[in-house]
Write a protein that holds these residues in place. Structure first.
Motif, PDB file in Angstrom:
ATOM      1  N   CYS A 180       0.838  -1.202   0.000  1.00 43.19           N
ATOM      2  CA  CYS A 180       0.000   0.000   0.000  1.00 43.19           C
ATOM      3  C   CYS A 180       0.874   1.255   0.000  1.00 43.19           C
ATOM      4  O   CYS A 180       0.561   2.242  -0.676  1.00 43.19           O
ATOM      5  N   LEU A 181       1.975   1.227   0.763  1.00 48.03           N
ATOM      6  CA  LEU A 181       2.908   2.358   0.757  1.00 48.03           C
ATOM      7  C   LEU A 181       3.504   2.559  -0.629  1.00 48.03           C
ATOM      8  O   LEU A 181       3.610   3.690  -1.113  1.00 48.03           O
ATOM      9  N   ARG A 182       3.901   1.461  -1.261  1.00 51.71           N
ATOM     10  CA  ARG A 182       4.490   1.557  -2.601  1.00 51.71           C
ATOM     11  C   ARG A 182       3.501   2.176  -3.585  1.00 51.71           C
ATOM     12  O   ARG A 182       3.875   2.993  -4.418  1.00 51.71           O
ATOM     13  N   SER A 183       2.251   1.760  -3.485  1.00 56.65           N
ATOM     14  CA  SER A 183       1.253   2.250  -4.444  1.00 56.65           C
ATOM     15  C   SER A 183       0.893   3.714  -4.211  1.00 56.65           C
ATOM     16  O   SER A 183       0.350   4.358  -5.101  1.00 56.65           O
ATOM     17  N   SER A 184       1.207   4.252  -3.054  1.00 51.43           N
ATOM     18  CA  SER A 184       0.872   5.650  -2.777  1.00 51.43           C
ATOM     19  C   SER A 184       2.050   6.595  -3.016  1.00 51.43           C
ATOM     20  O   SER A 184       1.946   7.787  -2.742  1.00 51.43           O
ATOM     21  N   MET A 185       3.163   6.100  -3.549  1.00 51.87           N
ATOM     22  CA  MET A 185       4.363   6.918  -3.733  1.00 51.87           C
ATOM     23  C   MET A 185       4.155   8.080  -4.704  1.00 51.87           C
ATOM     24  O   MET A 185       4.885   9.061  -4.646  1.00 51.87           O
ATOM     25  N   ALA A 186       3.177   7.982  -5.601  1.00 54.54           N
ATOM     26  CA  ALA A 186       2.938   9.069  -6.553  1.00 54.54           C
ATOM     27  C   ALA A 186       2.415  10.327  -5.858  1.00 54.54           C
ATOM     28  O   ALA A 186       2.631  11.430  -6.336  1.00 54.54           O
ATOM     29  N   ASP A 187       1.738  10.153  -4.740  1.00 52.94           N
ATOM     30  CA  ASP A 187       1.213  11.278  -3.959  1.00 52.94           C
ATOM     31  C   ASP A 187       2.106  11.435  -2.730  1.00 52.94           C
ATOM     32  O   ASP A 187       1.967  10.702  -1.755  1.00 52.94           O
ATOM     33  N   LEU A 188       3.024  12.382  -2.778  1.00 53.95           N
ATOM     34  CA  LEU A 188       4.048  12.526  -1.743  1.00 53.95           C
ATOM     35  C   LEU A 188       3.444  12.725  -0.353  1.00 53.95           C
ATOM     36  O   LEU A 188       3.878  12.089   0.606  1.00 53.95           O
ATOM     37  N   GLY A 189       2.443  13.566  -0.233  1.00 54.13           N
ATOM     38  CA  GLY A 189       1.830  13.816   1.069  1.00 54.13           C
ATOM     39  C   GLY A 189       1.202  12.560   1.658  1.00 54.13           C
ATOM     40  O   GLY A 189       1.370  12.261   2.841  1.00 54.13           O
ATOM     41  N   LEU A 190       0.483  11.822   0.834  1.00 63.18           N
ATOM     42  CA  LEU A 190      -0.149  10.589   1.281  1.00 63.18           C
ATOM     43  C   LEU A 190       0.901   9.543   1.645  1.00 63.18           C
ATOM     44  O   LEU A 190       0.785   8.855   2.660  1.00 63.18           O
ATOM     45  N   ALA A 191       1.938   9.439   0.822  1.00 56.97           N
ATOM     46  CA  ALA A 191       3.002   8.458   1.086  1.00 56.97           C
ATOM     47  C   ALA A 191       3.704   8.745   2.408  1.00 56.97           C
ATOM     48  O   ALA A 191       3.972   7.829   3.189  1.00 56.97           O
ATOM     49  N   VAL A 192       3.990  10.018   2.676  1.00 52.39           N
ATOM     50  CA  VAL A 192       4.665  10.376   3.928  1.00 52.39           C
ATOM     51  C   VAL A 192       3.752  10.088   5.120  1.00 52.39           C
ATOM     52  O   VAL A 192       4.193   9.510   6.124  1.00 52.39           O
ATOM     53  N   ALA A 193       2.477  10.444   5.014  1.00 49.35           N
ATOM     54  CA  ALA A 193       1.543  10.198   6.124  1.00 49.35           C
ATOM     55  C   ALA A 193       1.396   8.703   6.401  1.00 49.35           C
ATOM     56  O   ALA A 193       1.395   8.275   7.560  1.00 49.35           O
ATOM     57  N   ARG A 194       1.289   7.907   5.356  1.00 48.25           N
ATOM     58  CA  ARG A 194       1.153   6.460   5.550  1.00 48.25           C
ATOM     59  C   ARG A 194       2.442   5.864   6.104  1.00 48.25           C
ATOM     60  O   ARG A 194       2.402   4.980   6.970  1.00 48.25           O
ATOM     61  N   ALA A 195       3.573   6.319   5.611  1.00 46.51           N
ATOM     62  CA  ALA A 195       4.852   5.817   6.128  1.00 46.51           C
ATOM     63  C   ALA A 195       4.992   6.149   7.608  1.00 46.51           C
ATOM     64  O   ALA A 195       5.466   5.322   8.397  1.00 46.51           O
ATOM     65  N   GLU A 196       4.570   7.354   8.003  1.00 42.56           N
ATOM     66  CA  GLU A 196       4.617   7.721   9.425  1.00 42.56           C
ATOM     67  C   GLU A 196       3.727   6.806  10.252  1.00 42.56           C
ATOM     68  O   GLU A 196       4.120   6.366  11.343  1.00 42.56           O
ATOM     69  N   ALA A 197       2.529   6.511   9.748  1.00 42.85           N
ATOM     70  CA  ALA A 197       1.613   5.640  10.482  1.00 42.85           C
ATOM     71  C   ALA A 197       2.217   4.272  10.737  1.00 42.85           C
ATOM     72  O   ALA A 197       2.017   3.675  11.797  1.00 42.85           O
ATOM     73  N   VAL A 198       2.989   3.778   9.786  1.00 46.78           N
ATOM     74  CA  VAL A 198       3.597   2.453   9.933  1.00 46.78           C
ATOM     75  C   VAL A 198       4.863   2.519  10.775  1.00 46.78           C
ATOM     76  O   VAL A 198       4.991   1.826  11.790  1.00 46.78           O
ATOM     77  N   VAL A 199       5.799   3.365  10.376  1.00 49.12           N
ATOM     78  CA  VAL A 199       7.120   3.388  11.017  1.00 49.12           C
ATOM     79  C   VAL A 199       7.032   3.808  12.478  1.00 49.12           C
ATOM     80  O   VAL A 199       7.662   3.192  13.348  1.00 49.12           O
ATOM     81  N   LEU A 200       6.252   4.827  12.777  1.00 46.78           N
ATOM     82  CA  LEU A 200       6.193   5.315  14.149  1.00 46.78           C
ATOM     83  C   LEU A 200       5.427   4.386  15.082  1.00 46.78           C
ATOM     84  O   LEU A 200       5.470   4.546  16.299  1.00 46.78           O
TER      85      LEU A 200
END
Length: 192
Positions: A101-121
């Motif tokens: 899901c993170l990979r598929s959202s990479m085109a939208d930088l804001g969404l990708a960063v928010a999702r990555a934060e939700a997972v990593v943190l």
């Protein structure tokens, strides 16, 4: 549930048969939850999800549900074997559901960063700061966040600034640091 089980282990001897059964039941329930259809996040590309508000809502709901389950799994870090948690949280839930899901959202930088934060943190930094580097079960997550960092770095170099991009750079640098990728985090921070 984590607090209840933890409290029981404080007041009831762990060598009792019923406590072993409770631990086995808890482990089985967590394994079932991590592999259930409820934890499934469709890896739809951002463009496909954007085409339908319903698809977008379903994707966001499932992502949030899987991220909440991840936080729940990590809550058992003091009670369960670290290898089991790595397998369930990093290998199963993160690697098989959240990273695509993170990979598929990479085109939208804001969404990708928010999702990555939700997972990593949601993951303990100590898992990544150990002497041998990140656990091998987290390799796909580390690769995706590292790729996100490179993407922000390239955009920052091309645009020569930008308030929104600087904010994304700081947020991604914090994620890279959390994952133990100090050099890449420092490079990204220097661009800001």
């Amino acid at each position: 549930m984590v607090t209840l089980v933890s409290d029981l282990f404080v007041y009831v001897p762990a060598d009792r048969e019923d406590m072993a059964q409770l631990l086995a039941l808890t482990t089985g329930t967590l394994e079932a939850a991590a592999t259930s259809a409820a934890a499934a996040v469709p890896p739809w590309p951002s463009a496909a999800a954007a085409a339908s508000p319903v698809a977008q809502a379903v994707l966001q709901l499932r992502f949030r549900r899987a991220a909440a389950l991840l936080r729940g799994l990590v809550g058992f870090k003091e009670l369960l074997n670290q290898g089991l948690l790595f397998r369930l949280a990093l290998g199963g839930l993160v690697g098989q559901q959240l990273v695509p899901c993170l990979r598929s959202s990479m085109a939208d930088l804001g969404l990708a960063v928010a999702r990555a934060e939700a997972v990593v943190l949601s993951l303990p930094a100590g898992w990544f700061q150990q002497g041998g580097g990140p656990p091998r079960e987290a390799q796909s997550l580390v690769e995706v966040v590292s790729s996100l960092g490179r993407s922000v770095e390239q955009q920052q170099q091309r645009q020569q600034g930008g308030v929104a991009l600087a904010g994304f750079a700081r947020r991604v640098a914090a994620l890279l640091q959390h994952l133990g990728l100090q050099d890449q985090a420092q490079r990204l921070q220097n661009l800001v």
